[in-house]
Design a protein around this motif. Structure first.
Motif, mmCIF file in Angstrom:
data_model
loop_
_atom_site.group_PDB
_atom_site.id
_atom_site.type_symbol
_atom_site.label_atom_id
_atom_site.label_comp_id
_atom_site.label_asym_id
_atom_site.label_seq_id
_atom_site.Cartn_x
_atom_site.Cartn_y
_atom_site.Cartn_z
ATOM 1 N N LEU A 105 0.817 -1.207 0.000
ATOM 2 C CA LEU A 105 0.000 0.000 0.000
ATOM 3 C C LEU A 105 0.854 1.262 0.000
ATOM 4 C CD1 LEU A 105 -2.851 -1.069 2.461
ATOM 5 C CD2 LEU A 105 -2.756 -1.285 -0.021
ATOM 6 N N GLY A 106 2.044 1.154 -0.633
ATOM 7 C CA GLY A 106 2.889 2.324 -0.827
ATOM 8 C C GLY A 106 2.396 3.136 -2.008
ATOM 9 N N ALA A 107 3.179 4.141 -2.410
ATOM 10 C CA ALA A 107 2.753 5.040 -3.488
ATOM 11 C C ALA A 107 2.475 4.284 -4.786
ATOM 12 C CB ALA A 107 3.818 6.106 -3.712
ATOM 13 N N GLY A 108 3.364 3.331 -5.134
ATOM 14 C CA GLY A 108 3.187 2.581 -6.376
ATOM 15 C C GLY A 108 1.932 1.733 -6.364
ATOM 16 N N GLN A 109 1.714 0.985 -5.283
ATOM 17 C CA GLN A 109 0.537 0.120 -5.203
ATOM 18 C C GLN A 109 -0.752 0.924 -5.144
ATOM 19 O OE1 GLN A 109 0.538 -3.032 -2.360
ATOM 20 N NE2 GLN A 109 2.448 -3.944 -3.084
ATOM 21 N N LEU A 110 -0.726 2.081 -4.489
ATOM 22 C CA LEU A 110 -1.932 2.903 -4.416
ATOM 23 C C LEU A 110 -2.296 3.470 -5.789
ATOM 24 C CD1 LEU A 110 -1.438 4.826 -1.040
ATOM 25 C CD2 LEU A 110 -3.074 3.008 -1.534
ATOM 26 N N SER A 111 -1.291 3.941 -6.542
ATOM 27 C CA SER A 111 -1.561 4.437 -7.894
ATOM 28 C C SER A 111 -2.076 3.311 -8.786
ATOM 29 C CB SER A 111 -0.292 5.047 -8.503
ATOM 30 O OG SER A 111 0.067 6.234 -7.842
ATOM 31 N N LEU A 112 -1.474 2.135 -8.647
ATOM 32 C CA LEU A 112 -1.916 0.976 -9.431
ATOM 33 C C LEU A 112 -3.353 0.611 -9.081
ATOM 34 C CD1 LEU A 112 -1.016 -1.150 -11.481
ATOM 35 C CD2 LEU A 112 -0.171 -2.534 -9.582
ATOM 36 N N PHE A 113 -3.681 0.636 -7.800
ATOM 37 C CA PHE A 113 -5.053 0.343 -7.369
ATOM 38 C C PHE A 113 -6.029 1.343 -7.973
ATOM 39 C CE2 PHE A 113 -8.598 1.215 -4.506
ATOM 40 C CZ PHE A 113 -9.179 -0.047 -4.415
ATOM 41 N N ASN A 114 -5.668 2.621 -7.941
ATOM 42 C CA ASN A 114 -6.558 3.655 -8.481
ATOM 43 C C ASN A 114 -6.853 3.431 -9.963
ATOM 44 O OD1 ASN A 114 -6.753 4.990 -6.039
ATOM 45 N ND2 ASN A 114 -5.134 6.450 -6.492
ATOM 46 N N ILE A 115 -5.808 3.111 -10.738
ATOM 47 C CA ILE A 115 -5.987 2.903 -12.179
ATOM 48 C C ILE A 115 -6.890 1.703 -12.446
ATOM 49 C CG2 ILE A 115 -4.798 2.272 -14.315
ATOM 50 C CD1 ILE A 115 -2.411 3.877 -13.343
ATOM 51 N N LEU A 116 -6.631 0.600 -11.758
ATOM 52 C CA LEU A 116 -7.407 -0.619 -11.987
ATOM 53 C C LEU A 116 -8.849 -0.455 -11.509
ATOM 54 C CD1 LEU A 116 -4.686 -3.190 -10.896
ATOM 55 C CD2 LEU A 116 -5.364 -2.591 -13.225
ATOM 56 N N LYS A 117 -9.028 0.243 -10.396
ATOM 57 C CA LYS A 117 -10.380 0.518 -9.905
ATOM 58 C C LYS A 117 -11.144 1.369 -10.922
ATOM 59 C CE LYS A 117 -12.725 3.506 -6.584
ATOM 60 N NZ LYS A 117 -12.564 4.435 -5.447
ATOM 61 N N ALA A 118 -10.497 2.440 -11.406
ATOM 62 C CA ALA A 118 -11.150 3.328 -12.365
ATOM 63 C C ALA A 118 -11.509 2.582 -13.642
ATOM 64 C CB ALA A 118 -10.245 4.525 -12.667
ATOM 65 N N TYR A 119 -10.609 1.697 -14.117
ATOM 66 C CA TYR A 119 -10.912 0.982 -15.357
ATOM 67 C C TYR A 119 -12.057 -0.010 -15.150
ATOM 68 C CZ TYR A 119 -10.752 -1.396 -19.726
ATOM 69 O OH TYR A 119 -11.139 -1.893 -20.933
ATOM 70 N N SER A 120 -12.123 -0.645 -13.996
ATOM 71 C CA SER A 120 -13.210 -1.595 -13.738
ATOM 72 C C SER A 120 -14.566 -0.896 -13.766
ATOM 73 C CB SER A 120 -13.002 -2.282 -12.383
ATOM 74 O OG SER A 120 -13.214 -1.381 -11.309
ATOM 75 N N LEU A 121 -14.589 0.396 -13.408
ATOM 76 C CA LEU A 121 -15.824 1.173 -13.466
ATOM 77 C C LEU A 121 -16.084 1.704 -14.873
ATOM 78 C CD1 LEU A 121 -15.233 3.110 -10.139
ATOM 79 C CD2 LEU A 121 -17.048 1.434 -10.529
ATOM 80 N N LEU A 122 -15.012 2.026 -15.587
ATOM 81 C CA LEU A 122 -15.132 2.529 -16.954
ATOM 82 C C LEU A 122 -15.682 1.461 -17.898
ATOM 83 C CD1 LEU A 122 -14.105 4.975 -18.911
ATOM 84 C CD2 LEU A 122 -12.271 3.361 -19.444
ATOM 85 N N ASP A 123 -15.275 0.193 -17.678
ATOM 86 C CA ASP A 123 -15.608 -0.907 -18.589
ATOM 87 C C ASP A 123 -16.193 -2.070 -17.787
ATOM 88 O OD1 ASP A 123 -15.799 -2.708 -20.630
ATOM 89 O OD2 ASP A 123 -13.652 -2.875 -21.020
ATOM 90 N N PRO A 124 -17.468 -1.970 -17.383
ATOM 91 C CA PRO A 124 -18.060 -3.011 -16.527
ATOM 92 C C PRO A 124 -18.049 -4.404 -17.145
ATOM 93 C CG PRO A 124 -19.448 -1.044 -16.605
ATOM 94 C CD PRO A 124 -18.407 -0.875 -17.670
ATOM 95 N N GLU A 125 -18.092 -4.505 -18.475
ATOM 96 C CA GLU A 125 -18.106 -5.830 -19.112
ATOM 97 C C GLU A 125 -16.820 -6.591 -18.804
ATOM 98 O OE1 GLU A 125 -18.671 -7.975 -23.481
ATOM 99 O OE2 GLU A 125 -18.134 -5.860 -23.359
ATOM 100 N N VAL A 126 -15.701 -5.912 -18.883
ATOM 101 C CA VAL A 126 -14.413 -6.531 -18.564
ATOM 102 C C VAL A 126 -14.146 -6.448 -17.068
ATOM 103 C CG1 VAL A 126 -11.917 -6.294 -18.827
ATOM 104 C CG2 VAL A 126 -13.406 -6.163 -20.834
ATOM 105 N N GLY A 127 -14.474 -5.294 -16.473
ATOM 106 C CA GLY A 127 -14.215 -5.105 -15.044
ATOM 107 C C GLY A 127 -12.731 -5.163 -14.758
ATOM 108 N N TYR A 128 -12.348 -6.080 -13.866
ATOM 109 C CA TYR A 128 -10.923 -6.323 -13.622
ATOM 110 C C TYR A 128 -10.604 -7.753 -13.994
ATOM 111 C CZ TYR A 128 -6.523 -7.361 -11.469
ATOM 112 O OH TYR A 128 -5.221 -7.776 -11.272
ATOM 113 N N CYS A 129 -9.528 -7.929 -14.747
ATOM 114 C CA CYS A 129 -9.080 -9.261 -15.156
ATOM 115 C C CYS A 129 -7.596 -9.387 -14.847
ATOM 116 C CB CYS A 129 -9.327 -9.474 -16.644
ATOM 117 S SG CYS A 129 -8.871 -11.120 -17.258
ATOM 118 N N GLN A 130 -7.179 -10.565 -14.354
ATOM 119 C CA GLN A 130 -5.762 -10.784 -14.066
ATOM 120 C C GLN A 130 -4.940 -10.522 -15.325
ATOM 121 O OE1 GLN A 130 -5.432 -14.764 -12.452
ATOM 122 N NE2 GLN A 130 -5.346 -13.968 -10.380
ATOM 123 N N GLY A 131 -3.874 -9.803 -15.167
ATOM 124 C CA GLY A 131 -3.036 -9.419 -16.296
ATOM 125 C C GLY A 131 -3.047 -7.921 -16.509
ATOM 126 N N LEU A 132 -4.202 -7.294 -16.260
ATOM 127 C CA LEU A 132 -4.306 -5.845 -16.437
ATOM 128 C C LEU A 132 -3.376 -5.090 -15.487
ATOM 129 C CD1 LEU A 132 -8.151 -5.254 -16.905
ATOM 130 C CD2 LEU A 132 -6.355 -5.095 -18.622
#
Length: 405
Positions: A105-132
């Motif tokens: 939960l350092g700076a890198g992991q928090l930024s990564l979490f934000n991006i993946l969270k935002a994309y899961s909301l942007l594209d509900p059909e895909v959501g979050y998939c391992q690899g992203l």
């Protein structure tokens, strides 16, 4: 179209000027491609990726499918996602040895979490998939958080990568078939060797496609793959995979069992040296498989239609037995992944417990500080009272109670 007369220039002169301009443009393009052959300077890589994405969009005559949730990035961050638990589990498994992502939960992991969270909301059909998480992580290493999100959105929607992450995974199956056919075209002996051991691309190449090689290969090599991806599009993934398998063909042919071949491709092959890396990139730049990919996609659909129309035969029964053996191997992989998932889940629960304990401790400390502040106020009042009393008795004293002359 009407021809505009240019004073002082005849038609032949205009043609010469036009051809000269074309020659200059060709030289500029060749120089640009050569830059990618030799590698983009790391400090400018993020800006060049953004520039290439803008050029790609300008050249598209048909707009790509827009996201179902076109909210701005900062607005998406304010929303809640049902994918939060899955994203948190994968944070610790994304570049775990890289300093930027190493701290929990350092700076890198928090930024990564934000991006993946935002994309899961942007594209509900895909959501979050391992690899992203690996793709987003590579982007984060070369640009800011919001720019990395925009580039992830570009790769998914405009370049078309999102199709391979859709829940039905049909496009990923087609990609595995296309890679197998390309391997048959370019390295038939290697293809035959793998077929004899019942090894299809899905047993080793799936993470290559889903993470763009980032989960197993050196980051320096992965960055070069991203360079070519932004320049040439998604067919680069096939060309890199084909080049890697071909360049390691003599070593792969030395192995004669399913387990040893798959282990070699997954663990030994990714350890690329600088010479091998340059060789792979050069081969990718020289290859053109676009027509073959189109033909093999059509071929896949035709074969699927024929399978649906053909009654069961002995060969299909044999194929079913082969698929069952492959499924057993995949089930074992799933069990291994389940074990990793359980360990990661335990870590998440432990972190959540620690956060809760720290919150309780913080509350107790605040109460103690408040009590001490109150006690301090009371002591100050008492000291002031005693000072007044001493003064009334004609005795002078300092704050420590020592009698002054």
């Amino acid at each position: 179209m009407a021809v505009v007369d240019t004073p002082g220039l005849d038609r032949s002169s205009i043609d010469i000027v036009f051809l000269t301009c074309l020659a200059h443009l060709s030289l500029i393009f060749v120089s640009f491609v050569c830059l990618f052959h030799s590698g983009v300077p790391r400090q400018h890589r993020g800006e060049i990726w953004k520039f290439l994405s803008e050029q790609y969009l300008l050249q598209q005559t048909v707009p790509s499918r827009p996201p179902s949730n076109p909210s701005p990035y900062k607005e998406l961050l304010k929303q809640l996602t049902s994918q939060q638990h899955a994203i948190l589990i994968d944070l610790g498994r994304t570049f775990p040895t890289h300093p930027y992502f190493q701290a929990q939960l350092g700076a890198g992991q928090l930024s990564l979490f934000n991006i993946l969270k935002a994309y899961s909301l942007l594209d509900p059909e895909v959501g979050y998939c391992q690899g992203l998480s690996f793709i987003a992580g590579v982007l984060l290493l070369h640009m800011g958080e919001e720019d990395a999100f925009n580039m992830l959105k570009f790769l998914m929607f405009d370049v078309g990568l999102r199709k391979q992450y859709r829940p039905d995974m049909i496009i990923l199956q087609i990609q595995m078939y296309q890679l197998s056919r390309l391997l048959h075209d370019y390295h038939r002996d290697l293809h035959s060797h793998l077929e004899q051991q019942e090894i299809g691309p899905s047993l080793y190449a799936t993470p290559w496609f889903l993470t763009l090689f980032a989960s197993h290969f050196p980051l320096g090599f992965v960055a070069r793959v991203f360079d070519m991806l932004f320049l040439q599009g998604s067919e680069v993934i096939f060309k890199v995979a084909l080049s890697l398998l071909g360049s390691h063909k003599p070593l792969i042919l030395q192995h004669d069992s399913l387990e040893s071949i798959v282990d070699f491709i997954k663990t030994t092959l990714p350890n690329l040296g600088l010479v091998q890396m340059e060789k792979t990139i050069n081969q990718v730049c020289e290859m053109d498989v676009s027509k073959q990919l189109q033909a093999y996609e059509v071929e896949y659909h035709v074969l699927q239609d024929e399978l649906l129309d053909t009654p069961p035969t002995l060969n299909q029964q044999q194929r079913a037995a082969q698929l069952e053996r492959t499924n057993q191997s995949l089930r074992q992989q799933n069990l291994d992944l389940l074990e990793e998932l359980q360990v990661s889940h335990a870590r998440v629960c432990n972190l959540e417990s620690r956060v809760e304990a720290l919150a309780q401790s913080e509350g107790q400390l605040k109460q103690q500080v408040s009590a001490l502040e109150e006690e301090k106020t009371q002591l100050a009042t008492t000291i002031a009272h005693f000072q007044k009393l001493l003064t009334s008795l004609g005795i002078n004293a300092d704050l420590e109670g020592q009698t002054l002359p």
